[in-house]
Write a protein that holds these residues in place. Sequence first.
Motif, PDB file in Angstrom:
ATOM      1  N   ALA A   1       0.820  -1.211   0.000  1.00  0.00           N
ATOM      2  CA  ALA A   1       0.000   0.000   0.000  1.00  0.00           C
ATOM      3  C   ALA A   1       0.853   1.259   0.000  1.00  0.00           C
ATOM      4  CB  ALA A   1      -0.926  -0.001   1.226  1.00  0.00           C
ATOM      5  N   ALA A   2       2.117   1.141   0.439  1.00  0.00           N
ATOM      6  CA  ALA A   2       2.996   2.311   0.488  1.00  0.00           C
ATOM      7  C   ALA A   2       3.656   2.609  -0.849  1.00  0.00           C
ATOM      8  CB  ALA A   2       4.072   2.099   1.546  1.00  0.00           C
ATOM      9  N   LEU A   3       3.536   1.707  -1.812  1.00  0.00           N
ATOM     10  CA  LEU A   3       4.241   1.865  -3.085  1.00  0.00           C
ATOM     11  C   LEU A   3       3.940   3.188  -3.794  1.00  0.00           C
ATOM     12  CD1 LEU A   3       6.263   0.348  -4.852  1.00  0.00           C
ATOM     13  CD2 LEU A   3       4.336  -0.693  -6.061  1.00  0.00           C
ATOM     14  N   PRO A   4       2.688   3.680  -3.800  1.00  0.00           N
ATOM     15  CA  PRO A   4       2.417   4.953  -4.498  1.00  0.00           C
ATOM     16  C   PRO A   4       3.173   6.146  -3.924  1.00  0.00           C
ATOM     17  CG  PRO A   4       0.377   3.749  -4.128  1.00  0.00           C
ATOM     18  CD  PRO A   4       1.437   3.038  -3.347  1.00  0.00           C
ATOM     19  N   LEU A   5       3.689   6.037  -2.690  1.00  0.00           N
ATOM     20  CA  LEU A   5       4.460   7.134  -2.112  1.00  0.00           C
ATOM     21  C   LEU A   5       5.949   7.008  -2.412  1.00  0.00           C
ATOM     22  CD1 LEU A   5       2.890   7.564   1.449  1.00  0.00           C
ATOM     23  CD2 LEU A   5       2.679   9.129  -0.494  1.00  0.00           C
TER      24      LEU A   5
END
Length: 327
Positions: free
Chosen positions: A51-55
């Motif tokens: 879930a942190a990949l887009p950041l």
Amino acid sequence: MAVLVIGDAPTAAIEAAGLRIHPCRPGADDPLPATLAGIDALILSPGTTLAALPLVGPALAAEVPVLALGEGARLLTEAAGTDGTGGGTADPLLGGGSAPHGFRVGASAWGLPVPDEADCELLRRFAELVAGRAETTATRTFFTPRAAAWEERFAYQTPAYEAAVARMRLRPGQRALDLGCGSGRALPALRALVGATGTVIGVDVTHAMLTAAARAAAGPGAAAARRLRAAPAVRSAVHGIFAAGLLDHLPHPDTALREWARVTAPGGELLLFHPSGRAERAARHGRAVSPDDPLAEPNLRPALEAAGWHVATYEDAPSHFLTRATR
């Protein structure tokens, strides 16, 4: 200054450096921020999820410092498209003896697939790096996602930039710097003054802005946009410096003025410019003009004189701000 910590990671060394922790723990209903606004660094702990990949991608693009541990390191390699190999023998963060299995991605991201929980020294060094880069990180975070459309958005200001550059007394064959060149709006006008035998260098801390500037300067005879990372420029190396909307955003403007004087030849010029006046800008942001503004004449004139500049022109009109000084 805030460090976004995704998952569980030791934070004592980060907090000891005076940095605020913004925790985000998977499964604890801590929502991830939508953007990196207000975030000075990112720690991807072993509990980091996809879930942190887009950041992570935007952080890499804006050179926001990233420290990725355990599973977080694998997420970093996925975002960067690298295999995560390479040691840290000459790396300022990983050091020579610490974290031998660590790797670096670009200028501001480090991964440690097998973290040593006892190694607080690594976190201490990371905290120092984050604190030292905070001003630059905030600038890059703001401008990186806006760089591609910046020139189109503000193209109407180009004639004002051209008129300002035309007031510099540059001659063919000379060297000019555009400091904080952004998307390169002033570069063609500077090139027109120094000609094909002269040199124009655009300098900016935001890589995405330099990419936009390089595109804008891609025509025949156009100036090149470059990033100066190596040794300081040679004393008296340039004949003119153009700086638009820059000086009052620097943490130490007096130091900047002295450095600019150091690299400028005697008789060379400095042009400080903004396409709107101080009062108009203050009103636009809903505030009054501050007497502490470094661009106010009672502040700017003595600062320039002390740094080795002679003020030739000071104009703070509704339509523009312009100060021309001679070395």
